[in-house]
Motif scaffolding. Structure first.
Motif, short mmCIF file in Angstrom:
data_model
loop_
_atom_site.label_atom_id
_atom_site.label_comp_id
_atom_site.label_asym_id
_atom_site.label_seq_id
_atom_site.Cartn_x
_atom_site.Cartn_y
_atom_site.Cartn_z
N LEU A 78 46.72 52.67 36.99
CA LEU A 78 46.30 52.27 38.50
C LEU A 78 46.20 50.80 38.76
O LEU A 78 46.65 50.49 40.12
CB LEU A 78 44.93 52.91 38.53
CG LEU A 78 44.36 52.70 39.88
CD1 LEU A 78 45.13 53.75 40.90
CD2 LEU A 78 42.85 52.74 40.12
N GLU A 79 45.73 49.92 37.88
CA GLU A 79 45.80 48.59 38.17
C GLU A 79 47.36 47.98 38.34
O GLU A 79 47.48 47.33 39.02
CB GLU A 79 45.20 47.67 37.06
CG GLU A 79 43.50 47.81 37.19
CD GLU A 79 42.90 47.41 38.42
OE1 GLU A 79 43.04 46.20 39.00
OE2 GLU A 79 42.20 48.40 39.11
N ARG B 110 40.31 41.18 50.44
CA ARG B 110 40.96 42.21 49.99
C ARG B 110 41.56 42.24 48.82
O ARG B 110 41.40 42.76 47.78
CB ARG B 110 42.01 42.49 51.27
CG ARG B 110 42.62 44.01 50.90
CD ARG B 110 43.71 44.36 51.80
NE ARG B 110 43.26 44.49 53.06
CZ ARG B 110 43.72 43.65 54.10
NH1 ARG B 110 44.22 42.88 54.13
NH2 ARG B 110 42.78 43.95 55.36
N ASN C 269 39.81 43.68 45.11
CA ASN C 269 40.55 44.44 44.30
C ASN C 269 41.00 43.88 43.05
O ASN C 269 40.76 44.57 41.88
CB ASN C 269 42.17 44.61 45.35
CG ASN C 269 42.05 45.83 46.03
OD1 ASN C 269 41.85 47.06 45.74
ND2 ASN C 269 42.05 45.49 47.28
N LEU D 56 49.65 49.62 39.62
CA LEU D 56 49.94 49.87 41.16
C LEU D 56 49.16 49.08 42.11
O LEU D 56 49.79 48.64 43.07
CB LEU D 56 49.53 51.37 41.24
CG LEU D 56 49.71 51.94 42.49
CD1 LEU D 56 51.03 52.00 42.85
CD2 LEU D 56 49.03 53.26 42.81
N VAL D 57 47.85 48.74 41.81
CA VAL D 57 47.01 47.73 42.63
C VAL D 57 47.60 46.52 42.87
O VAL D 57 47.77 46.00 43.77
CB VAL D 57 45.58 47.92 42.44
CG1 VAL D 57 44.81 46.96 43.07
CG2 VAL D 57 45.15 49.33 42.54
N ALA D 58 48.26 45.90 41.60
CA ALA D 58 49.00 44.71 41.53
C ALA D 58 49.89 44.56 42.36
O ALA D 58 50.03 43.69 43.33
CB ALA D 58 49.16 44.38 40.06
N SER E 104 41.90 36.67 40.80
CA SER E 104 40.82 37.07 41.03
C SER E 104 39.46 36.03 41.45
O SER E 104 38.44 36.25 41.58
CB SER E 104 40.33 37.55 39.43
OG SER E 104 40.20 36.49 38.87
N GLY F 165 39.03 45.53 39.90
CA GLY F 165 39.73 46.29 39.18
C GLY F 165 39.58 45.79 37.58
O GLY F 165 39.35 46.48 36.48
N LEU G 179 50.59 46.77 44.88
CA LEU G 179 50.25 47.24 46.41
C LEU G 179 49.59 45.89 46.87
O LEU G 179 49.68 45.91 48.33
CB LEU G 179 49.20 48.29 46.28
CG LEU G 179 49.12 49.18 47.49
CD1 LEU G 179 50.53 49.94 47.81
CD2 LEU G 179 47.97 50.07 47.21
N GLN G 180 48.65 45.24 46.28
CA GLN G 180 47.85 44.17 47.04
C GLN G 180 49.06 43.06 47.33
O GLN G 180 48.78 42.37 48.37
CB GLN G 180 46.90 43.59 46.16
CG GLN G 180 45.71 44.50 45.98
CD GLN G 180 45.08 44.79 47.44
OE1 GLN G 180 44.84 44.12 48.10
NE2 GLN G 180 44.86 46.35 47.66
N ASN H 159 49.09 38.86 39.82
CA ASN H 159 48.37 39.89 39.54
C ASN H 159 48.68 40.53 38.29
O ASN H 159 48.09 41.16 37.61
CB ASN H 159 48.54 40.86 40.77
CG ASN H 159 47.88 40.50 41.88
OD1 ASN H 159 47.01 39.66 41.77
ND2 ASN H 159 48.39 41.25 43.06
#
Lengths: 249, 191
Positions: free
Chosen positions: A221-222, A175, A179, A224-226, A112, A183, A228-229, A99
């Motif tokens: 944000l990405e 999921r 994401n 964080l998402v990386a 992805s 993103g 978080l996922q 990610n």
């Protein structure tokens, strides 16, 4: 072509390989899988090579990731679950580094692609099912029969449990995939505004400040998402493993 | 000065469409890349290879090493804590011993001081008593002497009075007075 938000997901064959009519080419995706594994493995290997009693900064990053995943798995699945620690840790590190690497401009994001995340999810569920039957035999099927359910409702509940179990690999993989995909598309679209607006002269350059700020914010944000996922993937894996170890709820 | 996102969209939309057609032409079929199943075998194979190697590498090399580091550190900390606890108990024992010794020394010094004080007091008392005794004896001696001097003086007073009285009578009367009469008269007068 530069503005196409989908272009970043194209698979490009670098070394064509074909076996039995199937295409096993070494692609940009393969290259970034190798890069992910190499980066994560090298980082963990090199930072811990001094085995410092007092850790250096990088060594403590490796140790923190170790203890983070270890405590996550122990909380979810108990000490019996620790035999799956290398598996969960590998998954976490692989997804996390894939990610994060994907966030670099011009880099390919391995996660992805739905087939990759689905394969990882199937690996998790496959492990759970195989270990569950090995450990408990048919007792593993108690997973689908929660305790204390009235006999009248039991068929319905069992049906729901089976459906929820079967949908796990799908939800787990979609999921992560969705994401990452969404993103990166968002990021690309906003970044595309910046370039196409600034081609319009002074007004356009001034107006492109807004999407530029958005791009910066979404990049944050990405990140964080990386993380978080990867975390969500590992936590859910831990919980499914807990089901394999303690099927009787 | 301000360009709305709506305007931005309009300007980029044609470019996007154009890009799509170019890509579609280039890649034939133009499936959305993540759903293009012709790439699945390659991705699955390389995922299996890379993730498999990664798993083995972590399991065999990295995780035992990190686990070892953490365990060594945990042991070391526990050991250090034990040692610290042991040293603390030793220090406590030393403090207790010191305090006991101090108390003993204090008690001893008190005893010695008391003893010295008592002895000094006894000495002083004895000295005072001897001094008083000497003083008293000297006083008694002096009194005795005074008494004897007084007695002898009194005795001589009689003789002087008799002689003076005889001389006065002789001068006044011009006749010899009997010594015995004078003595009798003096004795009577002195009584």
């Amino acid at each position: 072509m530069a503005n196409d938000p989908i272009h970043q997901f194209q698979i490009a064959k670098w070394i064509p390989i074909e076996i039995g009519g199937l295409d096993f080419s070494f692609t940009n995706s393969s290259a970034f899988m190798v890069a992910t594994v190499a980066a994560a493995g090298a980082f963990l290997f090199l930072t811990t090579s001094s085995r410092g009693l007092v850790p250096s900064r990088l060594q403590s990053v490796s140790e923190m990731s170790y203890e983070f995943v270890a405590s996550m798995l122990r909380d979810a699945a108990g000490s019996q679950g620790m035999k799956f620690f290398p598996f969960v840790f590998s998954l976490f590190m692989f997804v996390l580094v894939a990610n994060l690497l994907g966030l670099f401009p011009y880099f390919f994001t391995v996660t992805s692609h739905i087939i990759v995340t689905f394969a990882l999810a199937l690996l998790v569920i496959g492990t759970v099912v195989v270990y569950g039957f090995m450990k408990h035999g048919l007792g593993f099927l108690k997973l689908f029969v929660p305790q204390g359910v009235p006999a009248v409702l039991a068929p319905l509940v069992v049906l729901i449990e089976v459906i929820s179990f079967l949908s796990r690999p799908i939800s787990l993989s979609v999921r992560l995939f969705a994401n990452m995909l969404a993103g990166h598309i968002t990021l690309k679209v906003f970044a595309g505004f910046v370039t196409s607006l600034s081609a319009l002269g002074f007004v356009g350059v001034a107006g492109s400040i807004l999407p530029l700020l958005m791009t910066v914010a979404i990049t944050g944000l990405e990140v964080l998402v990386a993380f978080l996922q990867a975390y969500v993937f590992a936590v859910l894996t831990s919980m499914y493993i807990n089901d394999a170890i303690h099927p009787g709820h | 000065m301000f360009v709305t996102p709506g305007y931005a969209q309009e300007t980029t939309a044609p470019a996007l469409d154009e890009a799509h057609t170019v890509e579609d032409a280039a890649h034939g079929g133009g499936a959305f890349p993540p759903f293009d199943s012709s790439t699945f075998p390659s991705q699955l194979l390389w995922l299996a290879i890379t993730f498999g190697l990664f798993y083995l590498f972590l399991k065999r090399v990295v995780l035992p090493r990190v686990g070892g580091i953490l365990e060594v550190r945990r042991d070391r900390i526990a050991q250090d804590l034990d040692q610290a606890a042991r040293m603390k108990s030793e220090a406590d024992a030393a403090v207790a011993a010191y305090e006991q010794e101090l108390a003993e020394a204090r008690a001893k010094s008190n005893a010695i001081a008391q003893q010295a004080r008592d002895k000094a007091k006894a000495d002083a008392d004895a000295e005072r008593r001897t001094v008083e005794a000497t003083l008293e004896s000297k006083l008694a001696e002096a009194e005795a002497r005074i008494a004897s001097i007084k007695a002898s003086a009194m005795k001589e007073v009689g003789a002087i009075a008799e002689q003076t009285a005889a001389t006065i009578v002789q001068e006044l009367v011009g006749a010899k007075v009997d010594k015995a009469d004078v003595a009798a008269a003096v004795t009577a007068a002195r009584k």
